[in-house]
Design a protein around this motif. Structure first.
Motif, PDB file in Angstrom:
ATOM      1  N   SER A   1      -8.446  -3.497  -2.713  1.00 53.87           N
ATOM      2  CA  SER A   1      -7.994  -3.309  -1.314  1.00 53.87           C
ATOM      3  C   SER A   1      -8.781  -2.155  -0.698  1.00 53.87           C
ATOM      4  O   SER A   1      -9.588  -1.512  -1.372  1.00 53.87           O
ATOM      5  CB  SER A   1      -6.496  -2.992  -1.277  1.00 53.87           C
TER       6      SER A   1
ATOM      7  N   PHE B   1      -7.426   0.523   0.178  1.00 54.35           N
ATOM      8  CA  PHE B   1      -6.666   1.752  -0.060  1.00 54.35           C
ATOM      9  C   PHE B   1      -6.985   2.341  -1.431  1.00 54.35           C
ATOM     10  O   PHE B   1      -7.091   1.604  -2.415  1.00 54.35           O
ATOM     11  CB  PHE B   1      -5.164   1.469   0.047  1.00 54.35           C
ATOM     12  N   GLU B   2      -7.103   3.664  -1.479  1.00 51.40           N
ATOM     13  CA  GLU B   2      -7.444   4.316  -2.751  1.00 51.40           C
ATOM     14  C   GLU B   2      -6.201   4.860  -3.457  1.00 51.40           C
ATOM     15  O   GLU B   2      -6.149   4.961  -4.667  1.00 51.40           O
ATOM     16  CB  GLU B   2      -8.414   5.476  -2.506  1.00 51.40           C
TER      17      GLU B   2
ATOM     18  N   ARG C   1      -1.648   5.892  -2.808  1.00 55.12           N
ATOM     19  CA  ARG C   1      -0.472   5.536  -2.005  1.00 55.12           C
ATOM     20  C   ARG C   1      -0.744   5.989  -0.554  1.00 55.12           C
ATOM     21  O   ARG C   1      -1.118   7.133  -0.304  1.00 55.12           O
ATOM     22  CB  ARG C   1       0.784   6.208  -2.526  1.00 55.12           C
ATOM     23  N   THR C   2      -0.535   5.069   0.348  1.00 59.15           N
ATOM     24  CA  THR C   2      -0.967   5.284   1.739  1.00 59.15           C
ATOM     25  C   THR C   2       0.235   5.503   2.661  1.00 59.15           C
ATOM     26  O   THR C   2       1.261   4.820   2.531  1.00 59.15           O
ATOM     27  CB  THR C   2      -1.743   4.031   2.223  1.00 59.15           C
TER      28      THR C   2
ATOM     29  N   ALA D   1       0.821  -1.217   0.000  1.00 59.12           N
ATOM     30  CA  ALA D   1       0.000   0.000   0.000  1.00 59.12           C
ATOM     31  C   ALA D   1       0.852   1.262   0.000  1.00 59.12           C
ATOM     32  O   ALA D   1       0.395   2.335  -0.400  1.00 59.12           O
ATOM     33  CB  ALA D   1      -0.925   0.007   1.207  1.00 59.12           C
ATOM     34  N   HIS D   2       2.122   1.132   0.442  1.00 63.42           N
ATOM     35  CA  HIS D   2       3.010   2.291   0.473  1.00 63.42           C
ATOM     36  C   HIS D   2       3.882   2.373  -0.781  1.00 63.42           C
ATOM     37  O   HIS D   2       4.404   3.424  -1.115  1.00 63.42           O
ATOM     38  CB  HIS D   2       3.964   2.236   1.690  1.00 63.42           C
TER      39      HIS D   2
ATOM     40  N   ARG E   1      -8.447   6.106   9.891  1.00 65.58           N
ATOM     41  CA  ARG E   1      -8.666   5.951   8.449  1.00 65.58           C
ATOM     42  C   ARG E   1      -7.317   6.100   7.735  1.00 65.58           C
ATOM     43  O   ARG E   1      -6.393   6.727   8.283  1.00 65.58           O
ATOM     44  CB  ARG E   1      -9.690   6.969   7.933  1.00 65.58           C
ATOM     45  N   PRO E   2      -7.196   5.525   6.518  1.00 65.66           N
ATOM     46  CA  PRO E   2      -5.905   5.643   5.825  1.00 65.66           C
ATOM     47  C   PRO E   2      -5.636   7.109   5.460  1.00 65.66           C
ATOM     48  O   PRO E   2      -6.568   7.861   5.175  1.00 65.66           O
ATOM     49  CB  PRO E   2      -6.103   4.814   4.554  1.00 65.66           C
TER      50      PRO E   2
ATOM     51  N   TYR F   1      -3.452   9.529   2.792  1.00 67.18           N
ATOM     52  CA  TYR F   1      -2.784   9.405   1.493  1.00 67.18           C
ATOM     53  C   TYR F   1      -1.854  10.582   1.260  1.00 67.18           C
ATOM     54  O   TYR F   1      -1.913  11.587   1.981  1.00 67.18           O
ATOM     55  CB  TYR F   1      -3.840   9.336   0.391  1.00 67.18           C
TER      56      TYR F   1
ATOM     57  N   LEU G   1      -3.535  -1.736  -5.745  1.00 67.51           N
ATOM     58  CA  LEU G   1      -4.537  -1.246  -4.808  1.00 67.51           C
ATOM     59  C   LEU G   1      -5.959  -1.698  -5.135  1.00 67.51           C
ATOM     60  O   LEU G   1      -6.830  -1.650  -4.268  1.00 67.51           O
ATOM     61  CB  LEU G   1      -4.489   0.292  -4.741  1.00 67.51           C
TER      62      LEU G   1
END
Ligand code: NDP
Length: 684
Positions: free
Chosen positions: A579, A581-582, A584-585, A569-570, A620-621, A623, A576
């Motif tokens: 997942s 994640f929308e 880059r997290t 995710a990074h 929450r993630p 970005y 993605l």
């Protein structure tokens, strides 16, 4: 003949009666007279509640804990005098160690618990409870000292431990005690109390002692008092149903007869370490304190084809137990507390022997060394064997409070559990097995009927404290026949003397009441960076809002490279799909590190160190291109006394809230810092 005195209403007082003789268990001579005639119990209880209670209630947990520690150190220095007197109760040095130093150990252990309480006179229990959608109405539980007195009616078998294991808890809670030991052996309790009073470590009124009979002591108990009882089930039932206990709803903790069972696992055949450990444990439990322990093994439950082996091995082990004057080094077992107790135990053995057979020992014959068997309260260890424990129930109902135990057979583990449960509730049980599947099966099924279960095997043996030792941090007590009570058990034992109250209100009100910052309470904006304040000047709610920072793609890539945390995710925006994640997290750890970068005050100051992190949550993630800022708020102060004697400091817990550009909370954590004090607050 010397009369022992009572310490009540601030003075040592002698009873006005003729006195009841207390006998030397070894020689049969009269040691002293116990006399409580003329004592005004109503006045004694009132004195405790007012004089002692008022001071104790105001002390913080830290102060009470340090008081207990000082007392334990003071008494330890004077222990030899107590050992000398303890021989006269029939106890060997090892028996007395359990009673005397075991008692002091309870003071030490409870003193250490002060670190788990807030630095104030009352406790805040558990987690806050949110009661509203908007977060403006909430609740918390607080626990305040009861405004009564703890009345402890104790048994004869532990004149010192019996008093201190209970008092340690009520003093930590801020409640005074009135101790009434059994008449037998109360001369030893009196000696310890004399030292406690002389030390002046406790506030006056925190401890009163009634050294003997007190038949009307419950007549004036009140709803804020707590009564504990240890002794026979018959007396326990009588006192538990006392009119005043019922009318005033006084908590009554009872510890009575307990027919504790130890089980030999089917795998623990002769030749295995577990078989030998089992034999040793049973031998010890039968003979330490002459079997006068509420936790002693009364029922020995063994696989049916090993009954013979156990009987022979136990016989051999018991042969090695030398009986006599407990002052002699070679003596392993002393005397029962009194000749009356010998008669009592004999009667119980005769009851058991109506169906069971005596396979070791003789009720009428005993060899002693260094003591006259006729003058002292001596009794041989008695081993019985009951071959039909499902039919003959006496073995599950008769407590012979001496060096007495009964072997009985079982077919499979299910039967072993059933037999253990037939005691209808015990303080403790144990099983010797090196098969953890057997251990689990026994523990899970037998636990409903026992306050504590010990699993004995070769791995723990060297460090084991044994079947019979209640420990200050573990629950002591058992259901059903064992009295249905609970004491000790660390924090829980102390809570027995505190009143739990649910407090409802706004987060700001509850911050003030609990001394802990509650989420959504009003912030107290600090005049300067909170890290510039010393411990004394920081208060819960004191807060700082930081500047902002936008997280960039480069930040995230750099953090991955720096830490080698290359989670997809990074690092991989092509993975993605599907997942949560929308884009880059940012790493969660990066958020926390970046938060620290925002709230840390860089200059050298009172903050001595970063101590750790608790309760960290990412909500929450985040970005790349998200912006964050931080609220740093003092959540709680935890004092450190002795631990920080050299560099006086306390722990400050800071509530860290990370918000995004829309002021939405995205992460929380509690960080711990060590903050210097202006001066040393605690002086031992
Ligand atoms: P008791 O139940 O007779 O006495 C226990 C305590 O209660 C003593 O301090 C006693 O005082 C007090 N007491 C007795 N009657 C009253 C009353 N009416 N009002 C107020 N206080 C009262 O037990 P013992 O200590 O004499 O032991 C007898 C038997 O109890 C033992 O043989 C054993 O079977 C069992 N026992 C069980 C224990 C366990 O935890 N499993 C522990 C100890 C004993 P006083 O001595 O002044 O009468």
């Amino acid at each position: 003949m010397k009369k022992i005195q009572n310490y009540v209403t601030g003075q040592w007082i002698e009873g006005k009666g003729e006195g009841t003789p207390m006998y030397d268990a070894i020689t049969g001579e009269v040691v002293a007279l116990s006399d409580t005639q003329g004592l005004d119990f109503a006045e004694i209880l009132h004195y405790g509640r007012t004089k002692g209670g008022e001071v104790l209630r105001k002390m913080t947990f830290q102060e009470r804990g340090n008081m207990l520690k000082s007392l334990a150190l003071y008494l330890t220095k004077r222990k030899e005098g107590f050992y000398e007197l303890s021989y006269r109760t029939g106890a060997t040095r090892v028996d007395s160690w359990i009673d005397i130093e075991g008692g002091f150990g309870n003071l030490f252990a409870n003193a250490s618990l002060r670190k788990l309480f807030p630095n104030q006179s009352y406790h805040v229990e558990g987690e806050p409870i949110d009661l509203s959608r908007g977060g403006r109405f909430m609740a918390h539980h607080i626990m305040v000292p009861k405004r009564g007195v703890a009345v402890h009616i104790n048994a004869f078998n532990f004149p010192v431990w019996g008093m201190l294991e209970k008092c340690a808890s009520n003093w930590m809670a801020g409640v005074p005690a009135v101790v009434k030991p059994a008449t037998n052996g109360s001369f030893l309790t009196e000696a310890v109390v004399r030292e406690i009073i002389a030390s002046r470590i406790l506030p006056e009124g925190a401890l009163q002692l009634i050294t003997g009979s007190a038949r009307t002591i419950l007549d004036t108990v009140e709803s804020q008092d707590v009564v504990t009882f240890t002794g026979s089930a018959a007396t326990g039932r009588l006192l538990k149903s006392h009119k005043r206990i019922i009318e005033e709803s006084v908590p009554f903790n009872m510890e009575a007869d307990s027919l504790n069972a130890s089980v030999l696992g089917e795998d623990a055949v002769p030749g295995t370490p577990e078989f030998d450990l089992f034999i040793k444990e049973v031998r010890n439990e039968m003979t330490v304190k002459c079997g006068q322990k509420c936790t002693a093994i009364r029922r020995i439950i063994v696989p049916q084809d090993l009954v013979e082996d156990v009987q022979i091995a136990l016989g051999k082990a018991l042969d090695k137990v030398t009986i006599g004057d407990p002052r002699l080094k070679e003596v392993r077992m002393g005397a029962l507390v009194s000749k009356d107790q010998v008669t009592e135990v004999r009667n119980r053995v005769q009851e058991l022997a109506k169906t069971a057979s005596i396979v070791y020992g003789d009720l009428d014959k005993i060899e002693t060394i260094g003591a006259d068997a006729k003058k002292g309260a001596f009794l041989s260890p008695i081993l019985l064997r009951e071959d039909h424990p499902f039919k003959n129930l006496s073995v599950h109902e008769t407590e012979a409070f001496g060096p007495v135990s009964t072997i009985m057979p079982y077919k499979d583990i299910e039967e072993a559990v059933t037999l253990a449960q037939m005691g209808k509730g015990s303080l403790v049980s144990s099983i010797a097995t090196y098969d953890d599947k057997i251990a689990k099966e026994y523990v899970i099924n037998a636990a409903s009927h026992h306050g504590r279960i010990l699993v004995i095997n070769r791995e723990m043996a060297k460090e084991s404290t044994g079947h019979g030792s209640p420990l200050p941090n573990l629950v002591h007590g058992g259901p059903g026949r064992a009295g249905g009570g609970e004491e000790m058990g660390g924090l829980r034992g102390i809570k027995h003397y505190l009143q739990r109250t649910a407090i409802q209100g706004s987060p700001t009100t509850l911050t003030e009441i609990t001394g802990i910052y509650q989420a959504k309470a009003k912030y107290i904006e600090a005049d300067q960076h909170p890290f510039k304040y010393h411990w004394e000047d920081i208060q819960p709610g004191m807060s700082l809002k930081t500047h902002k920072r936008t997280l960039t793609d480069t930040d995230i890539i750099n953090f991955s490279n720096l830490t080698w945390d290359h989670f997809y995710a990074h690092t991989d925006i092509t993975s993605l799909d599907g997942s949560i994640f929308e884009k880059r997290t940012a790493h969660g750890y990066f958020i926390i590190a970046a938060a620290a970068g925002l709230f840390v005050y860089p200059n050298k100051g009172p903050v001595a160190a970063n101590y750790g992190l608790e309760d960290c949550r990412f909500l929450r993630p985040l970005y790349h291109n998200d912006t964050i800022y931080v609220r740093l708020t003092c959540k709680q102060k935890v004092d450190r006394d002795v631990a920080s004697a050299e560099h006086p400091s306390g722990i400050v817990k800071w509530f860290v809230e990370v918000f995004d550009a829309e002021d939405e909370l995205v992460a929380v954590a509690t960080i711990l810092t060590m903050v210097q004090k202006k001066q040393e607050v605690f002086v031992e």
